[in-house]
Design a protein around this motif. Structure first.
Motif, PDB file in Angstrom:
ATOM      1  N   LEU A 103       2.935  -5.535   7.782  1.00 30.70           N
ATOM      2  CA  LEU A 103       1.696  -5.110   7.133  1.00 30.70           C
ATOM      3  C   LEU A 103       1.886  -3.619   6.902  1.00 30.70           C
ATOM      4  O   LEU A 103       2.455  -2.932   7.764  1.00 30.70           O
ATOM      5  CB  LEU A 103       0.497  -5.342   8.049  1.00 30.70           C
ATOM      6  N   ASP A 104       1.420  -3.101   5.774  1.00 33.14           N
ATOM      7  CA  ASP A 104       1.671  -1.685   5.521  1.00 33.14           C
ATOM      8  C   ASP A 104       0.827  -0.811   6.458  1.00 33.14           C
ATOM      9  O   ASP A 104      -0.103  -1.293   7.111  1.00 33.14           O
ATOM     10  CB  ASP A 104       1.498  -1.344   4.038  1.00 33.14           C
ATOM     11  N   ARG A 188       3.661  -4.192  -0.145  1.00 32.66           N
ATOM     12  CA  ARG A 188       2.292  -3.758  -0.514  1.00 32.66           C
ATOM     13  C   ARG A 188       1.746  -4.591  -1.676  1.00 32.66           C
ATOM     14  O   ARG A 188       1.122  -4.067  -2.593  1.00 32.66           O
ATOM     15  CB  ARG A 188       2.290  -2.262  -0.877  1.00 32.66           C
ATOM     16  N   VAL A 190      -0.659  -6.918  -2.269  1.00 39.20           N
ATOM     17  CA  VAL A 190      -2.068  -7.031  -2.682  1.00 39.20           C
ATOM     18  C   VAL A 190      -2.526  -5.711  -3.306  1.00 39.20           C
ATOM     19  O   VAL A 190      -3.132  -5.687  -4.389  1.00 39.20           O
ATOM     20  CB  VAL A 190      -2.956  -7.423  -1.482  1.00 39.20           C
ATOM     21  N   ARG A 191      -2.203  -4.611  -2.645  1.00 42.49           N
ATOM     22  CA  ARG A 191      -2.617  -3.307  -3.187  1.00 42.49           C
ATOM     23  C   ARG A 191      -2.045  -3.104  -4.592  1.00 42.49           C
ATOM     24  O   ARG A 191      -2.733  -2.654  -5.508  1.00 42.49           O
ATOM     25  CB  ARG A 191      -2.135  -2.166  -2.281  1.00 42.49           C
TER      26      ARG A 191
HETATM   27  N1  URA Z   1      -0.373  -6.592   0.702  1.00 45.54           N
HETATM   28  C1  URA Z   1      -0.491  -5.263   0.868  1.00 45.54           C
HETATM   29  O1  URA Z   1      -0.843  -4.544  -0.048  1.00 45.54           O
HETATM   30  N2  URA Z   1      -0.227  -4.746   2.083  1.00 45.54           N
HETATM   31  C2  URA Z   1       0.152  -5.511   3.134  1.00 45.54           C
HETATM   32  O2  URA Z   1       0.376  -4.982   4.226  1.00 45.54           O
HETATM   33  C3  URA Z   1       0.278  -6.886   2.936  1.00 45.54           C
HETATM   34  C4  URA Z   1       0.017  -7.405   1.704  1.00 45.54           C
END
Ligand code: URA
Length: 236
Positions: A103-104, A188, A190-191
């Protein structure tokens, strides 16, 4: 037993990575550097990695961690930032635990940690598209058109993301809370998916990996997975 299998049973590395440890000259049997992958370990032999004795772990450890923001998912950090290892209770400190995936730094929530390299490799393999559920907060309202772009896939690093699920679970005009389920594990992801549609994620938390949910585990706390949870993750 072959040296790479022995090291894997010690939780030192997966079998493939163990071969590299041997090739890098980091492994000794009875104090003598091992220089061939074909080397066998006998019952009375003592095996060391970087000069430290390693022994087979008969019972692997599987932990669920609720990672807070501000910790990085690595065993040690060259920049001296806080790592998830600091969250591990004292009784596990001498075990060779490592995080399963990442996880970031700014993202919180469900992280698995284990001593079982094969378990980790299987879960992390790109073929294994286990769904991961995230709670995301985005400033302002988000439209269905915008969510449709996310659902259909956006281009990251020249490659489209897989189709995914995304829905607004609450919105008050100031902030939208979106639940998004992705099956890939790009950096990253999802971001960057929201950045691709010019929206910023201001809070991100992983709440589930497949059917395994973070539930009520407090921020920064750790619990062992139940045998059923481990069995489920082995089968997905
Ligand atoms: N998506 C993200 O942006 N960060 C994460 O840590 C995991 C998935």
């Amino acid at each position: 037993m072959r040296i790479n299998k022995y090291l894997a049973l010690c939780g030192a590395a997966s079998r493939r990575k163990a071969e590299q440890l041997v090739l890098d000259g980091r492994v000794q049997i009875n104090g003598k550097k091992v220089d061939a992958l074909a080397c066998d370990v006998g019952d009375n032999d003592t095996v060391s990695l970087d000069g430290k004795k390693v022994e087979p772990i008969h019972k692997h450890i599987y932990l669920m961690v609720n990672k807070p923001k501000g910790f990085i998912c690595t065993v040690s950090d060259e920049k001296d930032r806080k790592t998830v290892m600091e969250l591990v209770p004292q009784k596990y400190k001498d075990k060779r635990l490592f995080p399963v995936g990442r996880l970031d730094y700014d993202t919180e929530g469900l992280l698995l940690m284990t001593t079982d390299g094969d378990f980790c490799n299987r879960l992390m393999h790109p073929r294994n598209e286990i769904p991961k559920t995230y709670a995301a907060r985005i400033e302002g309202d988000i439209t269905e058109d915008e969510l449709n772009k996310i659902r259909a896939g956006v281009i990251l690093d020249g490659r489209k993301t897989n189709r995914c699920k995304a829905k607004v679970v609450a919105a008050d005009g100031k902030v939208s809370r979106v639940e998004i389920v992705i099956s890939e594990g790009r950096n990253r992801q999802v971001r960057r998916m929201f950045e691709a549609i010019n929206r910023e994620v201001v809070f991100l938390k992983r709440v589930a990996i497949g059917d395994i949910r973070l539930g009520g585990l407090g921020r920064g706390l750790v619990r062992e997975l139940t045998p059923d949870e481990v069995e489920y993750l082995r089968r997905v």
